[in-house]
Enzyme design. Structure first.
Site, PDB file in Angstrom:
ATOM      1  CG  HIS A  95     -19.915   8.702  31.777  1.00 49.16           C
ATOM      2  ND1 HIS A  95     -18.897   9.599  30.697  1.00 49.16           N
ATOM      3  CD2 HIS A  95     -20.442   9.857  33.359  1.00 49.16           C
ATOM      4  CE1 HIS A  95     -18.780  10.817  31.167  1.00 49.16           C
ATOM      5  NE2 HIS A  95     -20.121  10.843  32.808  1.00 49.16           N
ATOM      6  CG  HIS A 135     -16.038  12.039  35.281  1.00 52.64           C
ATOM      7  ND1 HIS A 135     -16.846  12.649  36.552  1.00 52.64           N
ATOM      8  CD2 HIS A 135     -16.820  12.087  34.351  1.00 52.64           C
ATOM      9  CE1 HIS A 135     -18.428  12.203  36.848  1.00 52.64           C
ATOM     10  NE2 HIS A 135     -17.891  11.887  35.040  1.00 52.64           N
ATOM     11  CD  GLU A 180     -22.261  12.698  34.043  1.00 49.58           C
ATOM     12  OE1 GLU A 180     -21.852  13.308  33.366  1.00 49.58           O
ATOM     13  OE2 GLU A 180     -22.022  11.910  34.387  1.00 49.58           O
TER      14      GLU A 180
HETATM   15 ZN   LIG Z   1     -20.159  12.790  33.620  1.00 51.15          ZN
END
Ligand SMILES: [Zn+2]
Length: 239
Positions: free
Chosen positions: A99, A101, A80
């Protein structure tokens, strides 16, 4: 402050320990001041997960994703990676990208449940994020377009991306977004979640501005630095 590579590694460990990303998945990047290069957490079979990120697992790349000096054995650039390079290319005012989750935020994205501004004086910085109504990114779009000028973005069924003037600011925004989701979630378990009154919001504008004040390019402002120091001590990073 310490060098950007060490700050990226530490930021990964703090957010990992704060459960903003399960196990291995998640990464943070920061611009190297006065260059077109960034430091970013690498992934791969040699890693032990976000909360255990070591400095030598943070690699230097350019904004096209090319490593400056190879990638250590057993590691690779995150799949990513584009999340970081796309935003850092499009937004010169942004110096860091997070970034992660976080499970609670992901639940809001999969159910389309709004994150309401349910608190004020409890934590005005979190209120300011709620008031911005962070956009939700859908697969197939350009993330930088979906995010536009926002400092936080939800990603449906996936996670969050936050940005900042400094890596510490992007992290505090990610932690605040997660807290906002956690309280919204818990409020909904008890009953109807109601936004605070507009009059209360107006009275908190000065506090929101003060808490979000920025420092010099690449450095956190005073309030962000203090908030960040708390999370570093909480997670055993600063004793
Ligand atoms: Zn991700």
């Amino acid at each position: 402050m310490t060098d950007p590579r060490a700050r990226v590694a530490k930021a990964c460990r703090v957010l990992g320990k704060m459960e903003l990303s399960r196990a291995l998945r998640g990464h943070i990047s920061a611009r190297i001041p006065k260059t077109e290069r960034i430091f970013i957490r690498a992934r791969g079979p040699a890693e032990s997960g976000v909360r255990y990120t070591a400095e030598d697992e943070v690699v230097e790349i350019d904004l096209e994703g090319r490593p400056a000096a190879g990638v250590p054995k057993g590691l690779r650039l995150p799949s990513e990676l584009h999340i970081h390079t796309e935003i850092l290319r499009a937004r010169p005012e942004v110096n860091a990208v997070v970034h992660m989750h976080p499970p609670t935020v992901v639940l809001f994205t999969v159910t389309g449940t709004p994150l309401l501004p349910i608190y004020g004086a409890y934590y005005p910085y979190g209120l300011s994020i709620a008031l911005e109504n962070p956009p939700t990114f859908e697969m197939g779009r350009e993330l930088s377009t979906a995010m536009a000028k926002a400092r936080a973005c939800l990603m449906r069924g996936h996670g969050i991306t936050t940005v900042g003037e400094s890596v510490e600011e992007a992290c505090v925004t990610a932690l605040s977004l997660n807290e906002l989701a956690t309280l919204n979630y818990q409020a909904r378990l008890l009953g109807q979640a109601r936004p605070i009154a507009d009059a209360g919001v107006e009275g908190l504008r000065p506090a929101m501005k003060r808490l979000g004040a920025r420092g010099a390019s690449g450095e956190p402002g005073d309030s962000i630095a203090t908030e960040w120091r708390y999370y570093c001590r909480l997670t055993g990073e600063d004793e």
